[in-house]
Scaffold this motif. Sequence first.
Motif, PDB file in Angstrom:
ATOM      1  N   LYS A 135      47.345  31.296  19.786  1.00  0.00           N
ATOM      2  CA  LYS A 135      47.249  32.736  19.547  1.00  0.00           C
ATOM      3  C   LYS A 135      47.932  33.575  20.623  1.00  0.00           C
ATOM      4  N   THR A 136      48.794  32.973  21.434  1.00  0.00           N
ATOM      5  CA  THR A 136      49.492  33.728  22.477  1.00  0.00           C
ATOM      6  C   THR A 136      50.997  33.590  22.296  1.00  0.00           C
ATOM      7  N   THR A 137      51.717  34.532  22.841  1.00  0.00           N
ATOM      8  CA  THR A 137      53.180  34.446  22.839  1.00  0.00           C
ATOM      9  C   THR A 137      53.714  34.255  24.255  1.00  0.00           C
ATOM     10  N   THR A 138      52.879  34.480  25.240  1.00  0.00           N
ATOM     11  CA  THR A 138      53.287  34.346  26.636  1.00  0.00           C
ATOM     12  C   THR A 138      53.280  32.873  27.033  1.00  0.00           C
ATOM     13  N   ALA A 139      54.351  32.446  27.676  1.00  0.00           N
ATOM     14  CA  ALA A 139      54.419  31.071  28.159  1.00  0.00           C
ATOM     15  C   ALA A 139      53.322  30.832  29.193  1.00  0.00           C
ATOM     16  N   LEU A 140      52.791  29.638  29.211  1.00  0.00           N
ATOM     17  CA  LEU A 140      51.676  29.341  30.103  1.00  0.00           C
ATOM     18  C   LEU A 140      52.039  29.550  31.569  1.00  0.00           C
ATOM     19  N   ARG A 141      53.222  29.159  31.974  1.00  0.00           N
ATOM     20  CA  ARG A 141      53.619  29.321  33.382  1.00  0.00           C
ATOM     21  C   ARG A 141      53.674  30.805  33.763  1.00  0.00           C
ATOM     22  N   ARG A 142      54.230  31.616  32.868  1.00  0.00           N
ATOM     23  CA  ARG A 142      54.290  33.063  33.130  1.00  0.00           C
ATOM     24  C   ARG A 142      52.886  33.649  33.182  1.00  0.00           C
ATOM     25  N   ALA A 143      52.047  33.194  32.259  1.00  0.00           N
ATOM     26  CA  ALA A 143      50.658  33.659  32.254  1.00  0.00           C
ATOM     27  C   ALA A 143      49.959  33.255  33.543  1.00  0.00           C
ATOM     28  N   ALA A 144      50.199  32.029  34.005  1.00  0.00           N
ATOM     29  CA  ALA A 144      49.563  31.555  35.242  1.00  0.00           C
ATOM     30  C   ALA A 144      49.957  32.440  36.418  1.00  0.00           C
ATOM     31  N   ASP A 145      51.232  32.784  36.504  1.00  0.00           N
ATOM     32  CA  ASP A 145      51.692  33.657  37.594  1.00  0.00           C
ATOM     33  C   ASP A 145      51.027  35.030  37.507  1.00  0.00           C
ATOM     34  N   SER A 146      51.012  35.601  36.313  1.00  0.00           N
ATOM     35  CA  SER A 146      50.422  36.935  36.128  1.00  0.00           C
ATOM     36  C   SER A 146      48.922  36.925  36.373  1.00  0.00           C
ATOM     37  N   LEU A 147      48.236  35.925  35.843  1.00  0.00           N
ATOM     38  CA  LEU A 147      46.784  35.847  36.012  1.00  0.00           C
ATOM     39  C   LEU A 147      46.393  35.551  37.452  1.00  0.00           C
ATOM     40  N   ALA A 148      47.190  34.748  38.141  1.00  0.00           N
ATOM     41  CA  ALA A 148      46.918  34.464  39.553  1.00  0.00           C
ATOM     42  C   ALA A 148      47.040  35.740  40.383  1.00  0.00           C
ATOM     43  N   GLU A 149      48.086  36.491  40.131  1.00  0.00           N
ATOM     44  CA  GLU A 149      48.280  37.741  40.878  1.00  0.00           C
ATOM     45  C   GLU A 149      47.189  38.760  40.519  1.00  0.00           C
ATOM     46  N   ALA A 150      46.820  38.814  39.252  1.00  0.00           N
ATOM     47  CA  ALA A 150      45.760  39.731  38.828  1.00  0.00           C
ATOM     48  C   ALA A 150      44.420  39.358  39.476  1.00  0.00           C
ATOM     49  N   ALA A 151      44.127  38.071  39.553  1.00  0.00           N
ATOM     50  CA  ALA A 151      42.888  37.628  40.204  1.00  0.00           C
ATOM     51  C   ALA A 151      42.901  38.022  41.672  1.00  0.00           C
ATOM     52  N   TRP A 152      44.047  37.810  42.327  1.00  0.00           N
ATOM     53  CA  TRP A 152      44.142  38.170  43.741  1.00  0.00           C
ATOM     54  C   TRP A 152      43.958  39.673  43.943  1.00  0.00           C
ATOM     55  N   LEU A 153      44.656  40.473  43.150  1.00  0.00           N
ATOM     56  CA  LEU A 153      44.544  41.925  43.286  1.00  0.00           C
ATOM     57  C   LEU A 153      43.123  42.399  42.985  1.00  0.00           C
ATOM     58  N   SER A 154      42.527  41.815  42.003  1.00  0.00           N
ATOM     59  CA  SER A 154      41.161  42.180  41.645  1.00  0.00           C
ATOM     60  C   SER A 154      40.186  41.838  42.773  1.00  0.00           C
ATOM     61  N   LEU A 155      40.231  40.617  43.249  1.00  0.00           N
ATOM     62  CA  LEU A 155      39.302  40.187  44.291  1.00  0.00           C
ATOM     63  C   LEU A 155      39.548  40.907  45.622  1.00  0.00           C
ATOM     64  N   SER A 156      40.795  40.998  45.997  1.00  0.00           N
ATOM     65  CA  SER A 156      41.080  41.625  47.296  1.00  0.00           C
ATOM     66  C   SER A 156      40.842  43.125  47.232  1.00  0.00           C
ATOM     67  N   GLY A 157      41.056  43.725  46.074  1.00  0.00           N
ATOM     68  CA  GLY A 157      40.822  45.155  45.937  1.00  0.00           C
ATOM     69  C   GLY A 157      39.351  45.524  45.913  1.00  0.00           C
ATOM     70  N   ILE A 158      38.561  44.783  45.162  1.00  0.00           N
ATOM     71  CA  ILE A 158      37.128  45.061  45.091  1.00  0.00           C
ATOM     72  C   ILE A 158      36.485  44.784  46.442  1.00  0.00           C
TER      73      ILE A 158
END
Length: 163
Positions: A135-158
């Motif tokens: 159900k996704t169109t985003t490649a897993l590697r691209r998603a991994a990069d985006s989700l990793a950065e989002a997790a970092w920004l979320s955790l470090s920001g909060i």
Amino acid sequence: ADVYKRQIYHHFGGKEQIFAALYLDAIAKAQSFNLRALRRAQTLEQAVHGLVRSYLQWVNTHRELAGFVLTMRRAEFMQDAEEDLERINRKFRKELDAWLTQYDDGRLAGIAPDLLFALLIGPSEEFARRWLRGKTTTALRRAADSLAEAAWLSLSGIGSRGR
């Protein structure tokens, strides 16, 4: 073949117990895989990125098993395995917490422990569910990069805001 089947059922007690044992083994192996990524990290940011990427790498490498784990968590056969699952998860969280405590520069101090893992892996877990169902169109590697950065920004920001 019937003798082998009887031996398996005798050992586990039934198919529900076999499924639960498979589930618990898969969780333990996925967590071990993720902890290896954590141990390679030298900074908190590397740890966050590494954990998200390793989680999605495990999903990609073990697609059928990951699908089983992601869809069967609330299955009836897991009811009798809750204590074992909690023991496995507690061991994982203990090592994760110890590592994060050692490398945290104060950024995570304001994040409640029950939110930390949800923010770290929750979005990746949801993406993995959708990805495994096609159900996704985003490649897993691209998603991994985006989700990793989002997790970092979320955790470090909060954490840096001290909430």
